[in-house]
Design a protein around this motif. Sequence first.
Motif, PDB file in Angstrom:
ATOM      1  N   VAL A   1     100.513  -3.274  -4.824  1.00  0.00           N
ATOM      2  CA  VAL A   1     101.392  -4.441  -5.019  1.00  0.00           C
ATOM      3  C   VAL A   1     102.323  -4.248  -6.208  1.00  0.00           C
ATOM      4  O   VAL A   1     103.061  -5.159  -6.567  1.00  0.00           O
ATOM      5  N   GLN A  29      95.071 -18.323   1.805  1.00  0.00           N
ATOM      6  CA  GLN A  29      95.096 -16.941   2.308  1.00  0.00           C
ATOM      7  C   GLN A  29      93.738 -16.286   2.120  1.00  0.00           C
ATOM      8  O   GLN A  29      93.236 -15.589   3.000  1.00  0.00           O
ATOM      9  N   LYS A  71      91.893 -15.033   5.387  1.00  0.00           N
ATOM     10  CA  LYS A  71      91.999 -13.580   5.546  1.00  0.00           C
ATOM     11  C   LYS A  71      90.733 -12.851   5.101  1.00  0.00           C
ATOM     12  O   LYS A  71      90.470 -11.756   5.561  1.00  0.00           O
ATOM     13  N   VAL A 122     100.045 -17.511  -8.528  1.00  0.00           N
ATOM     14  CA  VAL A 122     100.049 -16.469  -7.495  1.00  0.00           C
ATOM     15  C   VAL A 122     101.006 -15.344  -7.886  1.00  0.00           C
ATOM     16  O   VAL A 122     100.663 -14.160  -7.812  1.00  0.00           O
ATOM     17  N   LEU A 163      94.689 -10.360  -6.419  1.00  0.00           N
ATOM     18  CA  LEU A 163      95.814  -9.634  -5.836  1.00  0.00           C
ATOM     19  C   LEU A 163      96.991 -10.562  -5.553  1.00  0.00           C
ATOM     20  O   LEU A 163      97.979 -10.147  -4.962  1.00  0.00           O
ATOM     21  N   GLY A 164      96.854 -11.811  -5.948  1.00  0.00           N
ATOM     22  CA  GLY A 164      97.962 -12.734  -5.746  1.00  0.00           C
ATOM     23  C   GLY A 164      97.904 -13.477  -4.435  1.00  0.00           C
ATOM     24  O   GLY A 164      98.925 -13.924  -3.936  1.00  0.00           O
ATOM     25  N   LYS A 174     100.255 -11.332  -9.117  1.00  0.00           N
ATOM     26  CA  LYS A 174     100.890 -10.161  -8.493  1.00  0.00           C
ATOM     27  C   LYS A 174     101.422  -9.218  -9.548  1.00  0.00           C
ATOM     28  O   LYS A 174     101.458  -8.010  -9.351  1.00  0.00           O
ATOM     29  N   TYR A 201      96.299  -5.046   1.857  1.00  0.00           N
ATOM     30  CA  TYR A 201      95.995  -6.479   1.805  1.00  0.00           C
ATOM     31  C   TYR A 201      97.007  -7.268   0.971  1.00  0.00           C
ATOM     32  O   TYR A 201      97.566  -8.263   1.403  1.00  0.00           O
ATOM     33  N   GLY A 202      97.242  -6.784  -0.247  1.00  0.00           N
ATOM     34  CA  GLY A 202      98.157  -7.484  -1.147  1.00  0.00           C
ATOM     35  C   GLY A 202      99.578  -7.528  -0.618  1.00  0.00           C
ATOM     36  O   GLY A 202     100.284  -8.525  -0.787  1.00  0.00           O
ATOM     37  N   LYS A 240     100.501  -7.439   2.580  1.00  0.00           N
ATOM     38  CA  LYS A 240     100.617  -8.282   3.767  1.00  0.00           C
ATOM     39  C   LYS A 240     100.660  -9.760   3.417  1.00  0.00           C
ATOM     40  O   LYS A 240     101.086 -10.576   4.218  1.00  0.00           O
ATOM     41  N   LEU A 241     100.191 -10.100   2.213  1.00  0.00           N
ATOM     42  CA  LEU A 241     100.245 -11.501   1.800  1.00  0.00           C
ATOM     43  C   LEU A 241     101.690 -11.972   1.718  1.00  0.00           C
ATOM     44  O   LEU A 241     101.997 -13.137   1.909  1.00  0.00           O
TER      45      LEU A 241
END
Lengths: 307, 248
Positions: B161, A204, A208, B78, A198-199, B82, B104-105, B107-108
Amino acid sequence: MEDIQRRLLQKSKKARLEQIGKTVSFICILFIVVVVAAIFYFVMSKGLATFVKDGVNFFDFLFGTEWSPGTVGADGKPLTGALPMIVGSFLVTLLSAIVATPFAIGAAVFMTEISPKIGKKILQPVIELLVGIPSVVYGFVGLTVVVPVVRRTFGGSGFGILAGTFVLFVMILPTVTSMTVDALTAVPRHYREASLALGATRWQTTYKVVLRAAIPGILTAVVFGMARAFGEALAIQMVIGNAAIMPASLITPASTLTSILTMGIGNTIMGTLENNVLWSLAMLLLLMSLFFNILIRIIGKKGEFKS
Amino acid sequence: MIESRDLHLFYGKKEALKGINLTINKGEITALIGPSGCGKSTFLRTLNRMNDLIPNVTITGNVLYNNENIYNPQTDIVELRKKIGMVFQQPNPFPFSVYENVVYGLKLEGKRPKEELDEIVETSLKDAAVWDDVKDKLDKSALALSGGQQQRVCIARVLAVKPEVILLDEPTSALDPVSSGKIENMLFELKHQYTMIIVTHNMQQASRISDRTAFFLDGKLIEFDKTKKIFLNPSEKKTEEYISGKFG
């Protein structure tokens, strides 16, 4: 015909072997159960004798602050207040767990998430080695290194809760770390993959998802460390000062349930109040370790991963 | 949109991908089929660099995404992940609530107003055709859902996302036929919004939902064409044999 009948009705050699195997392992487990039950019975009967036979009020014992079982107080009752030791035990246990937990989590994260190779090859054996060092060695190091350092830095005699905390911190750190490592490696790989896909960065993902999913396991590790700290006798006895008075500060001599027990049990006569009240301390210890065990079970059950 | 050029991948010394050249078009569903161990999942995982996580993997060749080589050392992995989301074979929701799974995605990236998050959660779950099942259970653990619902929550988590590409690694193989059907329909609905690449063992699934199909065998791309062509009139004998069930 008869031959078949005989073979079916008679027990074969294999069936008998199986029976023997079952019996032997049952006897073994029975032996363990009997031993544990006997210890419980012995400690309980001795420990309760203080209250039943010698007529000490249970609450005077739990909350009294003066400990001198050989002498009689102003009210004519023996001085059997165990609160100083109870407070001492809980203080060193809690403080050492509070100090050890962040270190253990940090080390475990490094070993599982950041550098599993170094973790497995170098750190794991080091930690196992630390677990195996006898507690008298820790106590001796505490006595010759930690106590003088505390004395020089904070004043006083150096003996006390603070020195005890340091020694226990080092003693429980390897246990808590290796159990935290187990908790982190038990987090299924697919949680990490999902997060990364999810990146999320690795960091993280670690704090998390991995740490969050491992909370029950980490708590178990901490409680396990606390159980060890609570029950540790020898090392703590060497550095805490063994004064059965309410700890006024972290650097004045204090005592724990275990240290008073090891100091006193050889110097009292079986069957007397002085001896029985020590057994009462032992009973408290036993009940506490039972409590820690149950706590570990409960937390562990909550934290099981369904795949 | 995505183009692999002479892509080789080694697990240690074993060559798992032997020079794959494949171009994936925008807004299409591309199905990757082939027998177990043929390299189709491995190929899929090269597209968002998930193979980086496995030790001893060596990759040569290029994968171009919007004309940028994603194996360029300067690539921000990263950011790439996404843009290229992934759905796994086993439903793998986090052991959190449904709501937390979906956000979740997001909030990153940092904090966002609650209303915005709520709205994204709703649209993502609706797009993933699971809103009606979970709208009353948003604060319940996602692990309490059925397998099919979990998988759709996982898809919603990816949709939230807003990726450009979605990689699906046998997303329905662990599910019952009804759940699989729901997910197929949903993917079909989402086609105009996303480019999708799906690995599947299910031939009917490939023929129903995909625009193009690639047939892999022993780490090689045997044939790649319009799905209709592959299923009705394949040019390679191996493809025909596999599709008609002669091996695999």
